[in-house]
Design an enzyme around this catalytic site. Structure first.
Site, short mmCIF file in Angstrom:
data_model
loop_
_atom_site.label_atom_id
_atom_site.label_comp_id
_atom_site.label_asym_id
_atom_site.label_seq_id
_atom_site.Cartn_x
_atom_site.Cartn_y
_atom_site.Cartn_z
CB VAL A 11 -0.97 0.00 1.21
CG1 VAL A 11 -1.77 1.29 1.28
CG2 VAL A 11 -1.90 -1.21 1.14
CE LYS A 91 -6.50 -4.80 5.85
NZ LYS A 91 -6.79 -5.58 4.70
CD GLU A 115 -13.28 5.76 0.99
OE1 GLU A 115 -13.93 6.80 1.12
OE2 GLU A 115 -13.81 4.63 1.01
CB VAL A 118 -13.63 -0.02 4.17
CG1 VAL A 118 -14.84 -0.90 3.90
CG2 VAL A 118 -13.47 0.21 5.65
N GLY A 120 -10.54 -1.46 -0.58
CA GLY A 120 -9.56 -0.94 -1.55
C GLY A 120 -10.00 0.33 -2.23
CE LYS A 191 -10.78 -5.05 4.00
NZ LYS A 191 -10.43 -6.06 3.01
N GLY A 288 -4.84 -4.68 -3.54
CA GLY A 288 -3.78 -4.40 -4.52
C GLY A 288 -3.16 -3.05 -4.26
N1 HSE Z 1 -6.19 -8.82 2.39
C1 HSE Z 1 -7.13 -7.83 2.04
C2 HSE Z 1 -8.12 -8.39 1.06
C3 HSE Z 1 -6.39 -6.64 1.45
O1 HSE Z 1 -7.83 -9.44 0.49
O2 HSE Z 1 -9.19 -7.83 0.86
C4 HSE Z 1 -7.25 -5.44 1.22
O3 HSE Z 1 -7.84 -4.96 2.39
#
Ligand code: HSE
Length: 318
Positions: A11, A91, A115, A118, A120, A191, A288
């Site tokens: 990230v 998160k 933001e 939650v 991506g 989330k 991602g």
């Molecule tokens: N590991 C998390 C997912 C990454 O797969 O959604 C993004 O929050």
């Protein structure tokens, strides 16, 4: 304005790249990294000491993109207590500590934005905080974890085992460094906890969300549902039942026609059911580097343009 970046993993890297490309005037003054041996771009302004960021009077805004929730929480409190703006993608850290983070930001005049924590790239928090303020939300549900959705998609499309599919999700950089968080549904619960806070103004600690994951789903089960033209999806749901908020994360069988049926791979999707608008759906990449980086940078832009707001405005301020 000078920015500090804590963490240069998936990230952190995506956020840094987008900031450079879209906001060349914003100076990322320091980037905190851990591993002294790793090769990094020579112009990256790295530091190994977090105080170069947290105690730096020239840095007003800190992006926190750490993987480890415990360390992220310690830093988050310090950042907010310094009255700085904090943009975080963590998160687990946000979900477990949301009331304290909000009250600390208010007490010290800091601001917190999450933001990127939650779904991506999906701008769900800012929508709940602005557009949906006028809506009476009845339920919020959807696919909130990219890795499990990716795993279930590979098992369905290619008939490969759960174990192999998980490996793929890890190789793609979607999974948490502890993938138990993904596959047991805990990441989706984190989330959901944040979404419920924004949608209903009620904090449900992630531990209090009924949660089951996808670890026991076999290719044989997937094959059976496929024969019926159905799919299995890990669905998180928060809904008002007789005025009481009921939350869960669990695998569910969905048929064609269900709005979540075609949400595949690492995509996420959130369904917002309101009294005025009925059901609305927001979908997009849920994991991602660049999709999550985009959400981080969106928060940075918001923080920069709303400099005068004393703290993040939530539904509780109404
Ligand atoms: N590991 C998390 C997912 C990454 O797969 O959604 C993004 O929050």
């Amino acid at each position: 304005m000078k920015i500090g970046l804590i963490g240069y993993g998936c990230v952190g890297k995506g956020s840094y790249q987008i900031l450079k490309e879209k906001y060349p005037s914003v100076i990322v003054d320091k980037v905190l990294v851990k591993d002294k041996t790793k090769e990094r771009p020579s112009d990256l302004p790295i530091t190994f000491d977090v105080e170069d960021i947290i105690s730096n009077p020239e840095i007003d805004l800190v992006i926190e993109a750490l993987d480890d929730a415990e360390t992220a929480f310690i830093y988050a409190l310090e950042i907010l207590q310094q009255g700085k703006a904090l943009v975080t993608a963590n998160k687990k850290m946000v979900a477990e500590n949301l009331p304290l983070l909000i009250s600390t930001s208010r007490e010290y005049g800091g601001r917190i934005f999450y933001e990127a924590a939650v779904c991506g790239s999906i701008p769900i928090i800012q929508n709940l905080n602005s557009y949906y303020r006028s809506e009476k939300i009845k339920s919020i549900s959807g696919i909130l974890n990219g890795s499990t959705n990716y795993i279930l998609t590979l098992m369905y499309d290619e008939g490969i085992s759960y174990k192999k599919a998980l490996k793929e999700a890890q190789n793609k950089g979607f999974a948490e460094s502890d993938p138990t968080l993904d596959v047991e549904g805990y990441d989706a619960a984190n989330k959901l906890s944040i979404l419920c806070y924004e949608a209903f103004g009620e904090y449900v600690a992630p531990d209090n969300i009924t949660c089951s994951g996808i670890t026991t789903i076999t290719t044989a089960t997937i094959e059976l549902t496929k024969q019926e033209n159905k799919k299995i999806k890990l669905i998180a749901r928060g809904e008002l039942q007789n005025g009481k908020l009921v939350t869960s994360v669990k695998p569910e069988i969905v048929a064609p026609g269900n709005p979540l049926y075609n949400i595949d791979n690492e995509n996420n999707s959130v369904l917002i059911e309101g009294e005025y608008a009925g059901i609305q759906q927001l979908s997009g990449k849920g994991a991602g580097s660049l999709p999550t980086g985009l959400a981080v940078v969106g928060d940075v832009a918001k923080a920069l343009s709303a400099n005068k707001e004393p703290h993040v405005v939530t539904i509780h301020d109404l």
